[in-house]
Design a protein around this motif. Structure first.
Motif, short mmCIF file in Angstrom:
data_model
loop_
_atom_site.label_atom_id
_atom_site.label_comp_id
_atom_site.label_asym_id
_atom_site.label_seq_id
_atom_site.Cartn_x
_atom_site.Cartn_y
_atom_site.Cartn_z
N GLN A 47 0.71 -1.22 -0.16
CA GLN A 47 -0.06 0.06 0.21
C GLN A 47 0.75 1.41 -0.10
OE1 GLN A 47 -3.69 0.48 2.42
NE2 GLN A 47 -3.87 -1.86 2.57
N ASN A 48 2.23 1.19 0.37
CA ASN A 48 2.96 2.29 0.40
C ASN A 48 4.00 2.27 -0.69
OD1 ASN A 48 2.39 3.93 2.94
ND2 ASN A 48 2.30 1.95 3.46
N ILE A 49 3.78 1.65 -1.67
CA ILE A 49 4.72 1.62 -3.19
C ILE A 49 4.81 3.00 -3.65
CG2 ILE A 49 4.76 0.99 -5.53
CD1 ILE A 49 3.98 -1.85 -4.84
N PRO A 50 3.79 3.78 -3.76
CA PRO A 50 3.88 5.27 -4.27
C PRO A 50 4.93 6.25 -3.00
CG PRO A 50 1.57 4.63 -4.33
CD PRO A 50 2.24 3.54 -3.53
N PHE A 51 4.86 5.78 -1.83
CA PHE A 51 5.78 6.45 -1.13
C PHE A 51 7.19 6.12 -1.24
CE2 PHE A 51 8.18 6.14 2.80
CZ PHE A 51 8.32 7.24 3.26
N ILE A 52 7.37 4.67 -1.47
CA ILE A 52 8.72 4.27 -1.72
C ILE A 52 9.37 4.86 -3.07
CG2 ILE A 52 10.27 2.58 -2.01
CD1 ILE A 52 8.30 0.74 0.21
N ASP A 53 8.56 4.65 -4.01
CA ASP A 53 8.63 5.22 -5.42
C ASP A 53 9.27 6.46 -5.26
OD1 ASP A 53 8.48 2.75 -6.75
OD2 ASP A 53 6.35 3.25 -7.35
N GLY A 54 8.71 7.69 -4.43
CA GLY A 54 9.01 8.72 -4.55
C GLY A 54 10.35 9.09 -4.10
N PHE A 55 11.08 8.20 -3.49
CA PHE A 55 12.54 8.27 -2.94
C PHE A 55 13.46 7.46 -4.17
CE2 PHE A 55 10.32 9.01 0.86
CZ PHE A 55 10.89 10.34 1.24
N GLN A 56 12.90 6.67 -5.05
CA GLN A 56 13.57 5.94 -6.04
C GLN A 56 14.75 5.41 -5.33
OE1 GLN A 56 14.66 8.58 -9.61
NE2 GLN A 56 13.87 10.27 -8.33
N PRO A 57 14.49 4.31 -4.31
CA PRO A 57 15.80 3.86 -3.71
C PRO A 57 16.22 2.53 -4.47
CG PRO A 57 13.59 3.02 -2.87
CD PRO A 57 13.36 3.95 -3.81
N SER A 58 17.47 2.28 -4.14
CA SER A 58 17.92 1.03 -4.78
C SER A 58 17.65 -0.29 -3.82
CB SER A 58 19.57 0.98 -4.90
OG SER A 58 19.44 2.18 -5.91
N TYR A 59 17.62 0.18 -2.50
CA TYR A 59 17.40 -0.84 -1.50
C TYR A 59 16.32 -0.50 -0.40
CZ TYR A 59 21.50 -2.15 -3.63
OH TYR A 59 23.00 -2.42 -4.40
N VAL A 60 15.48 -1.36 0.00
CA VAL A 60 14.44 -1.08 1.09
C VAL A 60 14.69 -2.00 2.17
CG1 VAL A 60 12.03 -0.90 1.59
CG2 VAL A 60 12.91 -0.13 -0.48
N LEU A 61 14.86 -1.47 3.56
CA LEU A 61 14.83 -2.50 4.57
C LEU A 61 13.42 -2.55 5.13
CD1 LEU A 61 18.28 -0.80 6.15
CD2 LEU A 61 17.96 -3.32 5.89
#
Length: 424
Positions: free
Chosen positions: A109-123
């Motif tokens: 549900q928070n994919i848009p939030f994560i996409d906003g930072f364009q990360p390579s890695y997510v913990l």
């Protein structure tokens, strides 16, 4: 949003039902720990010390106090112009999603939030564990292995292995089988609920999991086993420090007692890896002229006039002269009046123990016995008054409902709870 190489997502929305009355009105990560901390302080401090500056905190169950406590992340130096701390409750979107259905769905549900930072890695982190970990070292291992997912693991006693997700690995630490809480585990290498994902991989598997009608949308039960079945590269990263999942009454009590029994194991005095917290300003703690204390952890605002041994004493706690407290955890604002005797107790925030109360393993009676309590540990909910002369046996759990069923021994004290929350 500025691009961030690594971001962390802390799952802090669980109900914590195994802690019983301690989590009736607050989320488990907001439960006090030690004399001056909340459970959430540990993953937040780990992020800050690991150099991770963007942290999403996913809340759901009873979030008010947790949200208020975290605020903008200033206490953990996580209030940044680029990045910082974000509280992420569930919301109703055009697609109709609302409550988080599972750990994986919460991240989905928070994919848009994560996409906003364009990360390579997510913990992906749990908000209810006590440990100190360098997440940067785990990410480096993940990159070295060119993994799609990396799972932090720790060896647990064989007797406790059925409580955890167990990893079966090859000689290169690649996971070949994931057993979720097996009755007969193949080894004792347990998942810590700490995951590092390459975002491109995680994004894809989250969408696949969400579209699977048979999935429970859980990382341990669905996402990780699905990745292994598809042949994706899932590796382990071994952790050898102190770690405790404080999801039960017994483990919460044990981890607090560990601060006194083996303080070097987690070492809260380590200046190279401090654990930060948000505490109201209080005067120094005070020991009265007749106080007797032995092996305790105590913090600002506490006043001890009686006898306290092998116990954790939070801020604003008062132990009156003539009171005796042993092997117990007194959460902030608790008051133990003269003549009271407590042994192996967890006393919730702002609860008043009146004169001559006895709550010890040796007391007779079973009025408050609970299957959630074990090892003669007694739990008393926040915001109660335990009436003068009450007797409470070990393995008891006393909650607000007992103010109606046992008004001669229990009453509620809501005004004191509200005052303390305002001060926080």
């Amino acid at each position: 949003m500025a691009k961030q190489e690594i971001i962390a997502m802390i799952l802090a929305g669980g109900q914590g039902s195994r802690l019983g009355v301690l989590t009736d009105f607050i989320a488990k990560p907001a439960v006090p720990f030690g004399s001056r901390y909340r459970i959430i302080d540990f993953p937040l401090s780990n992020c800050m010390n690991s150099g991770i500056e963007t942290v999403g905190v996913l809340t759901q169950y009873q979030p008010l106090e947790l949200n208020s406590y975290i605020g903008n992340g200033h206490s953990w130096d996580l209030d940044r112009n680029n990045g910082g701390t974000y509280i992420l409750p569930p919301y109703l979107s055009q697609e109709g999603n609302d409550w988080y259905k599972g750990t994986a769905n919460a991240i989905y549900q928070n994919i848009p939030f994560i996409d906003g930072f364009q990360p390579s890695y997510v913990l992906i982190l749990s908000g209810d564990h006590i440990y100190k970990m360098d997440y940067a070292a785990m990410v480096a291992h993940h990159i070295e292995k060119k993994a799609g997912a990396t799972i932090a693991v720790i060896e647990v006693p064989w007797s406790e292995a059925p409580r955890f997700g167990i990893m079966d690995t090859d000689e290169h630490d690649r996971v070949i089988e994931f057993q979720e809480k097996p009755e007969q585990p193949k080894n004792n290498l347990a998942s810590m609920g700490v995951y590092c994902f390459s975002w491109e991989v995680l994004r894809e598997v989250l969408i696949l999991d969400e579209n699977d009608p048979g999935s429970k949308n859980d990382f341990g039960g669905d996402v990780i086993p699905g990745m292994i079945e598809r042949g994706l590269d899932v590796f382990t990263w071994h952790f050898d420090g102190y770690w405790k999942d404080v999801g039960t009454v017994g483990s919460l009590w044990e981890s607090n007692m560990d601060l006194l029994k083996e303080p070097s194991a987690i070492n809260l005095r380590d200046r190279s890896w401090p654990v930060y917290s948000k505490n109201p300003q209080r005067p120094s703690h005070y020991f009265g002229p007749k106080a007797v204390v032995n092996n305790i952890a105590v913090t600002d605002g506490a006043e001890i006039f009686g006898e306290v041994e092998n116990s954790i004493v939070g801020y604003n706690v008062i132990v009156e002269e003539g009171a005796v407290v042993r092997d117990s955890l007194l959460m902030p604002g608790a008051c133990v009046k003269k003549g009271a005797v407590l042994t192996r107790c967890i006393v919730g925030m702002n609860t008043i123990i009146e004169e001559d109360v006895r709550a010890t393993p040796d007391e007779p009676g079973d009025a408050f016995m609970s299957p959630l309590c074990e090892d003669d540990i007694t739990v008393i909910a926040p915001g109660l008054v335990i009436r003068k002369g009450a007797r409470i046996a070990g393995n008891s759990m006393v909650g607000p409902g007992h103010a109606k069923t046992h008004p001669d021994r229990v009453a509620e004290s809501p005004n004191q709870v509200r005052r303390e929350m305002e001060l926080c």
